[in-house]
Scaffold this active site. Structure first.
Site, PDB file in Angstrom:
ATOM      1  N   ASP A 104      -2.424  12.157   8.062  1.00 16.58           N
ATOM      2  CA  ASP A 104      -2.245  11.138   7.015  1.00 16.58           C
ATOM      3  C   ASP A 104      -3.592  10.851   6.359  1.00 16.58           C
ATOM      4  OD1 ASP A 104      -1.073   9.283   5.375  1.00 16.58           O
ATOM      5  OD2 ASP A 104      -0.859   7.738   6.927  1.00 16.58           O
ATOM      6  N   HIS A 146      -0.022   9.092   2.716  1.00 18.67           N
ATOM      7  CA  HIS A 146       1.195   8.362   2.335  1.00 18.67           C
ATOM      8  C   HIS A 146       0.938   7.368   1.198  1.00 18.67           C
ATOM      9  CE1 HIS A 146       0.019   5.003   5.136  1.00 18.67           C
ATOM     10  NE2 HIS A 146       0.706   4.285   4.268  1.00 18.67           N
ATOM     11  N   SER A 177      -2.736  -0.061   3.902  1.00 14.32           N
ATOM     12  CA  SER A 177      -2.790   1.391   4.066  1.00 14.32           C
ATOM     13  C   SER A 177      -3.895   2.029   3.236  1.00 14.32           C
ATOM     14  CB  SER A 177      -1.465   2.016   3.633  1.00 14.32           C
ATOM     15  OG  SER A 177      -0.488   1.780   4.600  1.00 14.32           O
TER      16      SER A 177
END
EC number: 3.4.21.-
Length: 234
Positions: free
Chosen positions: A86, A41, A180
Site C-alpha cells: 500500500d 489506496h 491515510s
C-alpha cells in the site's frame, strides 16, 4: 488522529493534503522537492496536492498547490488485497521550494525498532465513531509494537506484508479515517505510511497498520533516479 492535539504549525512541514472534487481525502509526505509518498489506496482521479497547509480554512502565505505528473504503484501489487504494497510515489508537475511551512522528510537510514516512540499527524477524524474532521491537523505520539500484536488483531494481515504495527495497546490514540497516506515518524525518521486500521479507530489490541517505508527505499530511490521500471520487493 484520535487522542491527539492540534499540531504545532511548524511540526508538519512535510505533510501534504490531497483534495479531489469531493474535498480533502488523504495525505502524503514530501520526500524531496519533486516527489510525494502516499498510500496506493489514496489513488484517485484528478486530485490536487496542497503543501504548507495548516488550517484548511486559513491560507498560509507560502502554501503551494501541485498536480500529479506521474504516479507509481508497485507493478507486482495484488490489487484485490488492500494491505499488499500500500504505497504510491507521486511526481509533482513542478518543484516546490522549502519555506516556513514546507520542507521534505528524508527516507529512513535504518528500520525502526519495536518500542520506538512514533509521531502521527493528519486531518483525519478526531472522534472514533461518528467521524469529525478538523480544519487543522492533529498530532499524537504512539509506540511501535511487535508485528504479532497486529497479526492477532487482524486475521487478514498476512505475515509477508511489509507493514509496521503502531499504536497504544489499551487503545485511545490512533490514526483514523482521513489520515491515510500520511507519515509515521519514529525517532525522527519517516518509517511508515498510514494504511489500515479498525473501525471504530483506537480500539484496544487493534493498533494501526502502516506500510514499512524502509523496505521500499530501493524502489523509491530507483524511480526518483529515473528507472521507472523498477520492481518492488515481493
Amino acid at each position: 488522529v484520535i487522542g491527539g492535539d492540534e499540531c504545532n504549525i511548524n511540526e508538519h512541514r512535510s505533510l501534504v493534503a490531497f483534495f479531489n472534487s469531493t474535498g480533502f481525502f488523504c495525505s502524503g509526505t514530501l520526500v524531496n522537492e519533486e516527489w510525494v509518498l502516499s498510500a496506493a489506496h489514496c489513488d484517485s482521479t484528478n486530485f490536487q496536492m496542497k503543501l504548507g497547509v495548516h488550517s484548511k480554512k486559513v491560507l498560509n502565505e507560502d502554501e503551494q498547490t501541485r498536480n500529479p505528473k506521474e504516479k507509481f504503484i508497485c507493478p507486482n501489487k495484488k490489487n484485490d488485497e488492500v494491505l499488499d504494497k500500500d504505497i504510491m510515489l507521486i511526481k509533482l508537475d513542478s518543484r516546490v521550494s522549502n519555506s516556513e511551512h514546507i520542507a521534505p522528510l528524508s527516507l529512513p537510514s535504518s528500520p525502526p525498532s519495536v518500542g520506538s516512540v512514533c509521531h502521527i499527524m493528519g486531518w483525519g477524524s478526531i472522534t472514533p465513531i461518528k467521524e469529525t474532521y478538523p480544519d487543522v491537523p492533529y498530532c499524537a505520539n504512539i509506540n511501535l509494537l511487535d508485528d504479532e500484536v497486529c497479526q492477532a488483531g487482524y486475521p487478514e494481515l498476512l505475515a509477508e506484508y511489509r507493514t509496521l504495527c503502531a499504536g497504544i495497546l489499551e487503545g485511545g490514540k490512533d490514526t483514523c479515517g482521513g489520515d491515510s497516506g500520511g507519515p509515521l515518524i519514529c525517532n525522527g525518521q519517516f518509517q511508515g505510511i498510514v494504511s489500515y486500521g479498525a473501525h471504530p479507530c483506537g480500539q484496544s489490541l487493534k493498533p494501526g497498520i502502516y506500510t514499512k517505508v524502509f523496505d521500499y527505499s530501493d524502489w523509491i530511490q530507483s524511480i526518483i533516479a529515473g528507472n521507472t521500471d523498477a520492481s518492488c520487493p515481493p
